[in-house]
Write a protein that holds these residues in place. Structure first.
Motif, PDB file in Angstrom:
ATOM      1  N   HIS A  24      40.716  29.419  44.189  1.00  0.00           N
ATOM      2  CA  HIS A  24      41.087  28.430  43.083  1.00  0.00           C
ATOM      3  C   HIS A  24      41.047  29.198  41.692  1.00  0.00           C
ATOM      4  O   HIS A  24      42.357  29.220  40.993  1.00  0.00           O
ATOM      5  CB  HIS A  24      40.416  27.225  42.929  1.00  0.00           C
ATOM      6  CG  HIS A  24      40.635  26.420  42.104  1.00  0.00           C
ATOM      7  ND1 HIS A  24      42.023  25.657  42.066  1.00  0.00           N
ATOM      8  CD2 HIS A  24      40.265  26.000  40.499  1.00  0.00           C
ATOM      9  CE1 HIS A  24      42.121  24.868  40.879  1.00  0.00           C
ATOM     10  NE2 HIS A  24      41.030  25.151  40.073  1.00  0.00           N
ATOM     11  N   LEU A  25      39.938  29.832  41.632  1.00  0.00           N
ATOM     12  CA  LEU A  25      40.129  30.616  40.258  1.00  0.00           C
ATOM     13  C   LEU A  25      41.029  31.804  40.226  1.00  0.00           C
ATOM     14  O   LEU A  25      41.696  31.995  39.008  1.00  0.00           O
ATOM     15  CB  LEU A  25      38.468  31.258  39.904  1.00  0.00           C
ATOM     16  CG  LEU A  25      37.347  30.092  39.792  1.00  0.00           C
ATOM     17  CD1 LEU A  25      36.251  30.897  39.403  1.00  0.00           C
ATOM     18  CD2 LEU A  25      37.731  29.273  38.461  1.00  0.00           C
ATOM     19  N   SER A  26      41.139  32.321  41.272  1.00  0.00           N
ATOM     20  CA  SER A  26      42.277  33.388  41.285  1.00  0.00           C
ATOM     21  C   SER A  26      43.476  32.988  41.039  1.00  0.00           C
ATOM     22  O   SER A  26      44.373  33.898  40.451  1.00  0.00           O
ATOM     23  CB  SER A  26      41.888  34.381  42.457  1.00  0.00           C
ATOM     24  OG  SER A  26      42.671  33.624  43.670  1.00  0.00           O
ATOM     25  N   GLN A  27      43.902  31.991  41.697  1.00  0.00           N
ATOM     26  CA  GLN A  27      45.231  31.510  41.523  1.00  0.00           C
ATOM     27  C   GLN A  27      45.427  30.739  40.103  1.00  0.00           C
ATOM     28  O   GLN A  27      46.398  30.658  39.756  1.00  0.00           O
ATOM     29  CB  GLN A  27      45.523  30.553  42.673  1.00  0.00           C
ATOM     30  CG  GLN A  27      45.663  30.880  43.961  1.00  0.00           C
ATOM     31  CD  GLN A  27      46.884  31.934  44.109  1.00  0.00           C
ATOM     32  OE1 GLN A  27      47.647  31.743  43.704  1.00  0.00           O
ATOM     33  NE2 GLN A  27      46.481  33.140  44.753  1.00  0.00           N
ATOM     34  N   SER A  28      44.445  30.215  39.585  1.00  0.00           N
ATOM     35  CA  SER A  28      44.553  29.577  38.159  1.00  0.00           C
ATOM     36  C   SER A  28      44.833  30.642  36.997  1.00  0.00           C
ATOM     37  O   SER A  28      45.181  30.314  36.059  1.00  0.00           O
ATOM     38  CB  SER A  28      43.469  28.879  37.791  1.00  0.00           C
ATOM     39  OG  SER A  28      42.207  29.527  37.806  1.00  0.00           O
ATOM     40  N   GLN A  29      44.184  32.088  37.348  1.00  0.00           N
ATOM     41  CA  GLN A  29      44.377  33.033  36.146  1.00  0.00           C
ATOM     42  C   GLN A  29      46.015  33.387  36.099  1.00  0.00           C
ATOM     43  O   GLN A  29      46.696  33.277  36.982  1.00  0.00           O
ATOM     44  CB  GLN A  29      43.664  34.316  36.515  1.00  0.00           C
ATOM     45  CG  GLN A  29      42.274  34.062  37.002  1.00  0.00           C
ATOM     46  CD  GLN A  29      41.727  33.873  35.596  1.00  0.00           C
ATOM     47  OE1 GLN A  29      41.713  34.254  34.783  1.00  0.00           O
ATOM     48  NE2 GLN A  29      40.681  33.030  35.639  1.00  0.00           N
ATOM     49  N   PRO A  30      46.402  33.439  34.772  1.00  0.00           N
ATOM     50  CA  PRO A  30      47.617  34.015  34.478  1.00  0.00           C
ATOM     51  C   PRO A  30      48.094  35.035  35.339  1.00  0.00           C
ATOM     52  O   PRO A  30      47.525  36.091  35.341  1.00  0.00           O
ATOM     53  CB  PRO A  30      47.809  34.107  33.131  1.00  0.00           C
ATOM     54  CG  PRO A  30      46.490  34.419  32.707  1.00  0.00           C
ATOM     55  CD  PRO A  30      45.501  33.529  33.686  1.00  0.00           C
ATOM     56  N   GLN A  31      49.224  34.937  35.786  1.00  0.00           N
ATOM     57  CA  GLN A  31      49.651  36.072  36.593  1.00  0.00           C
ATOM     58  C   GLN A  31      50.813  36.835  36.191  1.00  0.00           C
ATOM     59  O   GLN A  31      51.828  36.462  35.451  1.00  0.00           O
ATOM     60  CB  GLN A  31      50.472  35.752  38.177  1.00  0.00           C
ATOM     61  CG  GLN A  31      49.423  34.752  39.105  1.00  0.00           C
ATOM     62  CD  GLN A  31      48.367  35.688  39.535  1.00  0.00           C
ATOM     63  OE1 GLN A  31      48.575  36.841  39.862  1.00  0.00           O
ATOM     64  NE2 GLN A  31      47.184  35.233  39.512  1.00  0.00           N
ATOM     65  N   THR A  79      36.282  28.020  45.755  1.00  0.00           N
ATOM     66  CA  THR A  79      36.369  28.080  44.287  1.00  0.00           C
ATOM     67  C   THR A  79      36.855  29.429  43.907  1.00  0.00           C
ATOM     68  O   THR A  79      37.494  29.630  42.932  1.00  0.00           O
ATOM     69  CB  THR A  79      34.751  27.945  44.104  1.00  0.00           C
ATOM     70  OG1 THR A  79      34.287  26.869  44.483  1.00  0.00           O
ATOM     71  CG2 THR A  79      34.665  28.074  42.515  1.00  0.00           C
ATOM     72  N   GLU A  80      36.420  30.479  44.640  1.00  0.00           N
ATOM     73  CA  GLU A  80      37.046  31.895  44.152  1.00  0.00           C
ATOM     74  C   GLU A  80      38.419  31.949  44.181  1.00  0.00           C
ATOM     75  O   GLU A  80      39.159  32.399  43.448  1.00  0.00           O
ATOM     76  CB  GLU A  80      36.512  33.104  44.886  1.00  0.00           C
ATOM     77  CG  GLU A  80      34.989  33.319  44.723  1.00  0.00           C
ATOM     78  CD  GLU A  80      34.194  34.229  45.485  1.00  0.00           C
ATOM     79  OE1 GLU A  80      34.877  34.775  46.496  1.00  0.00           O
ATOM     80  OE2 GLU A  80      33.083  34.481  45.318  1.00  0.00           O
TER      81      GLU A  80
END
Length: 226
Positions: free
Chosen positions: A39-46, A36-37
């Motif tokens: 997935h959330l880190s990858q879904s944040q705008p980079q 889950t962590e």
């Protein structure tokens, strides 16, 4: 994930291949949290890296050190391959160079052969402090962090480590290709030579202008990410 692991453990019980897991509920919870962590880190705008223009040039080593630049070239991966390298002192003066016509191999293998012969020549010339510059981040990683014994290039990395571990100081750095033009030119020059190793006590005419540019500190523009 709980269903998948439940099925895996059930099959393991049937066939007797389960390993030890003290708390399966906690195992699944921890795994779910990690996924889950991630997935959330990858879904944040980079944030996009900023590209800036920098002037890149060859840099001379400190007094008492020898600068070794090596490079490999391959027409295909694998394909017809060569390597080249040069040893220079703190003034940028040519000490010795080499051109190696390998035959057919991959680009990383050609790069590593260049490193091996560069270190070999530095040791033969009784250098005690060496700065090794390579423009392949992959090869620098192999030399600094190691490589799996099952990797097809592990034998060559071990040969290089055999030199690095000797009684001298070797600093390994990744440089941009613009700072490694002389080694690149020698690798390309090797395509015109017969198969094998060629020792170059003097500067080949095809790279003489590059030697002068490096001594003068001529810089070349390059777009880099910061």
């Amino acid at each position: 994930m709980a269903l998948w692991w439940g099925w895996k453990w059930r099959c393991g019980n049937v066939f007797g291949v389960n390993g030890k897991c003290r708390d399966r509920v906690r195992f699944v919870k921890d795994l779910a949290r990690e996924v889950t962590e991630a997935h959330l880190s990858q879904s944040q705008p980079q944030e996009r890296p900023i590209r800036v223009e920098r002037m890149i040039s060859w840099t001379a080593p400190p007094e008492g050190w020898v600068k070794v630049n090596t490079d490999g070239a391959s027409h295909g991966n694998p394909g017809k391959a060569t390597a080249g390298g040069v040893l220079r002192d703190e003034t940028g003066g040519w000490m010795v160079g080499f051109a190696l016509h390998i035959g057919v191999c991959s680009a990383p293998m050609a790069e590593l052969w260049g490193v091996y012969y560069g270190l070999y020549l530095a040791w033969e010339r009784r250098a005690t402090r060496v700065e090794l510059d390579v423009d392949s981040e992959m090869v620098v990683g192999f030399l600094t962090t190691g490589i799996s014994d099952t990797h097809p290039l592990s034998f060559l990395v071990r040969l290089c480590h055999g030199f690095i571990a000797r009684d001298w100081i070797v600093r390994i750095s990744h440089v941009y290709r613009e700072a490694n033009r002389l080694a690149d030119g020698l690798a390309n020059y090797a395509f015109s030579l017969r198969l094998g190793f060629h020792l170059l006590e003097s500067v080949p005419s095809c790279v003489a202008s590059v030697v002068l540019d490096d001594v003068r500190g001529t810089a070349i523009s390059r777009q880099v990410c910061i």
